[in-house]
Design a protein around this motif. Structure first.
Motif, mmCIF file in Angstrom:
data_model
loop_
_atom_site.group_PDB
_atom_site.id
_atom_site.type_symbol
_atom_site.label_atom_id
_atom_site.label_comp_id
_atom_site.label_asym_id
_atom_site.label_seq_id
_atom_site.Cartn_x
_atom_site.Cartn_y
_atom_site.Cartn_z
ATOM 1 N N GLU A 147 43.094 28.354 28.554
ATOM 2 C CA GLU A 147 42.637 27.334 29.508
ATOM 3 C C GLU A 147 42.945 27.716 30.956
ATOM 4 O O GLU A 147 42.418 27.114 31.886
ATOM 5 C CB GLU A 147 43.247 25.960 29.181
ATOM 6 N N GLU A 148 43.767 28.745 31.155
ATOM 7 C CA GLU A 148 44.133 29.173 32.507
ATOM 8 C C GLU A 148 43.151 30.188 33.081
ATOM 9 O O GLU A 148 42.915 30.227 34.277
ATOM 10 C CB GLU A 148 45.539 29.792 32.505
ATOM 11 N N GLY A 149 42.613 31.065 32.218
ATOM 12 C CA GLY A 149 41.722 32.110 32.709
ATOM 13 C C GLY A 149 41.312 33.056 31.596
ATOM 14 O O GLY A 149 41.451 32.745 30.417
ATOM 15 N N ASN A 150 40.806 34.227 31.976
ATOM 16 C CA ASN A 150 40.381 35.222 30.986
ATOM 17 C C ASN A 150 40.374 36.612 31.607
ATOM 18 O O ASN A 150 40.537 36.758 32.808
ATOM 19 C CB ASN A 150 39.007 34.874 30.411
ATOM 20 N N GLY A 151 40.194 37.602 30.757
ATOM 21 C CA GLY A 151 40.099 38.971 31.223
ATOM 22 C C GLY A 151 39.578 39.855 30.106
ATOM 23 O O GLY A 151 39.633 39.485 28.929
#
Length: 119
Positions: free
Chosen positions: A42-46
């Motif tokens: 839920e914070e981000g991705n990569g």
């Protein structure tokens, strides 16, 4: 990894940020070393290169914190321990999914030799 990008042999051996995945998890998810995955929460991705290794326990991922072509910092939770005021870097929950396709030049130069062997 900050200055490693200036060493040609390092840049070829570690061309992308990577995630270490336990062999049991890799088998269950249909992953092999060299695959590309998206790690997300839920914070981000990569996007990361998979290294299958028994250096991490099943159900656990290890992501490199800094690489000149990407970082796992966007996945870190905003939680900070109220007693120490230290962010919870080592306990962030995340998931991963395989990304379609591959990068042939990465497959040709990256080293996927076993780095650890724990029985």
């Amino acid at each position: 990894m900050g200055t490693d990008r200036h060493l040609p042999e390092k840049a070829l051996a570690l061309p992308l940020p990577y995630v270490e995945v336990n062999p049991e998890d890799a088998k269950r998810l249909g992953l092999k070393s060299g695959d590309l995955v998206e790690v997300y929460n839920e914070e981000g991705n990569g996007t990361f290169l998979v290294y299958v290794t028994d250096a991490v326990k099943p159900g656990t991922l290890f992501l490199v914190m800094y690489h000149w072509r990407g970082t796992s910092n966007s996945l870190v939770t905003g939680y900070t321990d109220p007693k120490t005021t230290i962010p919870w870097y080592k306990g962030t929950r995340a998931n991963l999914r395989k990304v379609a396709g591959a990068i042939p030049s990465v497959q040709q130069t990256a080293s996927f030799l076993k780095q650890n062997k724990f029985d």
